[in-house]
Each structure stands twice: as C-alpha cells, then as structure tokens.
Design an enzyme around this catalytic site. Structure first.
Site, PDB file in Angstrom:
ATOM      1  N   HIS A   1       0.857  -1.183   0.000  1.00 32.70           N
ATOM      2  CA  HIS A   1       0.000   0.000   0.000  1.00 32.70           C
ATOM      3  C   HIS A   1       0.896   1.237   0.000  1.00 32.70           C
ATOM      4  O   HIS A   1       1.162   1.832   1.044  1.00 32.70           O
ATOM      5  CB  HIS A   1      -0.904  -0.007   1.235  1.00 32.70           C
TER       6      HIS A   1
ATOM      7  N   HIS B   1       6.210   4.202   4.258  1.00 35.70           N
ATOM      8  CA  HIS B   1       6.550   2.775   4.405  1.00 35.70           C
ATOM      9  C   HIS B   1       6.917   2.225   3.028  1.00 35.70           C
ATOM     10  O   HIS B   1       8.045   2.387   2.605  1.00 35.70           O
ATOM     11  CB  HIS B   1       5.453   1.979   5.120  1.00 35.70           C
TER      12      HIS B   1
ATOM     13  N   GLU C   1      -2.694  -1.677  -3.212  1.00 35.81           N
ATOM     14  CA  GLU C   1      -3.857  -0.938  -2.755  1.00 35.81           C
ATOM     15  C   GLU C   1      -3.490   0.506  -2.485  1.00 35.81           C
ATOM     16  O   GLU C   1      -2.343   0.824  -2.160  1.00 35.81           O
ATOM     17  CB  GLU C   1      -4.464  -1.587  -1.508  1.00 35.81           C
TER      18      GLU C   1
ATOM     19  N   THR D   1      -3.695   5.034   8.938  1.00 39.91           N
ATOM     20  CA  THR D   1      -4.065   3.783   8.301  1.00 39.91           C
ATOM     21  C   THR D   1      -5.439   3.976   7.678  1.00 39.91           C
ATOM     22  O   THR D   1      -6.116   4.977   7.950  1.00 39.91           O
ATOM     23  CB  THR D   1      -4.077   2.622   9.317  1.00 39.91           C
TER      24      THR D   1
ATOM     25  N   HIS E   1      -8.341  -5.614   7.441  1.00 44.61           N
ATOM     26  CA  HIS E   1      -8.100  -4.584   8.443  1.00 44.61           C
ATOM     27  C   HIS E   1      -8.395  -5.150   9.830  1.00 44.61           C
ATOM     28  O   HIS E   1      -9.530  -5.457  10.160  1.00 44.61           O
ATOM     29  CB  HIS E   1      -8.919  -3.313   8.217  1.00 44.61           C
TER      30      HIS E   1
ATOM     31  N   HIS F   1      -0.398  -5.809   9.610  1.00 46.90           N
ATOM     32  CA  HIS F   1       0.046  -5.368  10.935  1.00 46.90           C
ATOM     33  C   HIS F   1       0.095  -6.521  11.929  1.00 46.90           C
ATOM     34  O   HIS F   1       1.104  -6.721  12.624  1.00 46.90           O
ATOM     35  CB  HIS F   1      -0.877  -4.261  11.437  1.00 46.90           C
TER      36      HIS F   1
END
Length: 239
Positions: free
Chosen positions: A43, A50, A70, A100, A190, A214
C-alpha cells in the site's frame, strides 16, 4: 478456498525508521511466499513513509503468487499501477495523512470517478477491487461501477468480536451475501488476526482473500515469520 495475502508495509516501516535496507523488503516478500503466503499486498502512499514506489517496481518482477497494490487512485498511483501491472488493484479512499485506512468508499457519491478508475485498470487486465464498509447498498454501487470485487473493511468486526462474535460478524455476512448476489468477488481486511480470523471465514466461507499485515508482523516478533504465516493459514483452512 480463501487465500492469504500478506501486507508487507510494516516491514518497510521498520526499514525506513533507521534507513538503509534492514529489514530487506524484497526478501521479506519472497520469504512470505516461501512460507506459504498466497499473495503479497503493498500500500504505497504519496509520502512513501513505508512502501516506496521503487519497492513496488522491485517487488513486481519477483512475486510468483498474486500481487495486490492498494491505495487511493491519485494520478501518481494510477501511473504506478498501470506501469507495473499487478494482478489486483484495491481502491482505498485514504487521505494522504491517514495513519491507516479508516473508511470505505461511498460508491454512490463517487460513482463516476470509481467507474472511470475501474474501466482504466480493467483495460490493463488488472482485477479491480473497491474497499467498502459492510453496507449492501454501497456494495451494489460497487458492482455498478464495474468492480470485480469488493474488500470489506473489517475494523468494526475486529473491535466488536471479543464481546459478541455473532453480532460483530452479522453486518459482514449480509454485505457478503449482497456481493455474491451482485456477482462480485469478496475480499476482507483490516485488524484481522489470529483471534478473530477463523470465525470470520467460518461464517463467510466464500471469502476469496484476506489481506493481513500489521497483525502478522506483530505476531512474527514472537513466533517468527514462518510460524506466523503457517498459523494464519491454519486459521483459514482448518477452522
């Protein structure tokens, strides 16, 4: 059978905190596949805090499973996706400064834009998924936009699961039925983790793919990446 796509953004976050190339994001992607992951998700955000655009270009040629990119389809993102041609693009309406992803698309209000994006990416042979909240009307809207799949935003499910799993999953089951009725494939992601993943898949077994990052990287600090991926696969396939 539901596939596990590992989001490796957090590996890049750790690398970027120190500079250099430790941990090696490309090697992490290869290791995830070697340990059993059935897809790799990235992402990239405009500030590249990141995953960097350069990471995406390096990862694409070596991924042998499914590659999913994404993000919010701003012009630079669109150009990147059309350049590297992933297997899937997931459209996420996150602001540039979002920590996020925190909401799905309103496919009714943004119908014209999303229709244009779906047409663009599908013309390149890329399967297109729209990130949505568990609302049947929004999912029907995604189908009218020309999406191939929707990805259900599962933060609310994860938050409610510890107190009432049945209540937590109920709106997602209705949304999943709506997606199936519309002929859409179904992804989810998520805050899914080892505690809540199996219940979600047991309730909605036609889920095509879950994208988890995560929680996997957090668990890997204690269990190691290989054992963590195997544990998630076990939750998916042996519920």
């Amino acid at each position: 059978m539901t596939r596990l796509s590992v989001n490796i953004n957090k590996v890049a976050t750790l690398r970027n905190a120190r500079g250099g190339n430790m941990p090696n994001v490309l090697q992490a992607a290869l290791n995830c596949e070697r340990f059993g992951a059935e897809g790799i998700t990235v992402h990239p955000r405009p500030d590249e805090r990141h995953i960097r655009y350069s990471d995406v270009r390096e990862i694409r040629p070596v991924v042998s499973t499914e590659f999913n990119i994404e993000g919010n389809p701003i012009p630079s993102f669109r150009d990147l996706v059309c350049e590297v041609l992933p297997d899937q693009v997931t459209l996420v309406p996150d602001a540039h400064d979002a920590i996020t992803s925190n909401a799905g698309w309103d496919t009714l209000a943004h119908r014209d834009f999303l229709t244009e994006m779906c047409s663009l990416f599908k013309s390149k042979g890329i399967r297109t998924s729209i990130f949505v909240d568990p609302d049947p009307k929004i999912i029907e809207g995604a189908a009218r936009c020309g999406a191939d799949r929707v990805e259900l935003y599962t933060a609310a499910y994860a938050e409610q699961y510890p107190s009432d799993p049945q209540k937590a999953v109920a709106p997602y089951l209705e949304a999943a039925k709506a997606a199936r009725d519309c002929g859409l494939g179904l992804n989810a992601g998520h805050d899914l983790n080892l505690d809540n993943l199996a219940w979600f898949i047991r309730t909605i077994p036609w889920t095509d793919e879950v994208s988890i990052g995560h929680a996997i990287i957090c668990d890997a600090l204690y269990m190691g990446l290989e054992q963590t991926i195997k544990a998630y696969l076990a939750q998916i396939k042996n519920f």
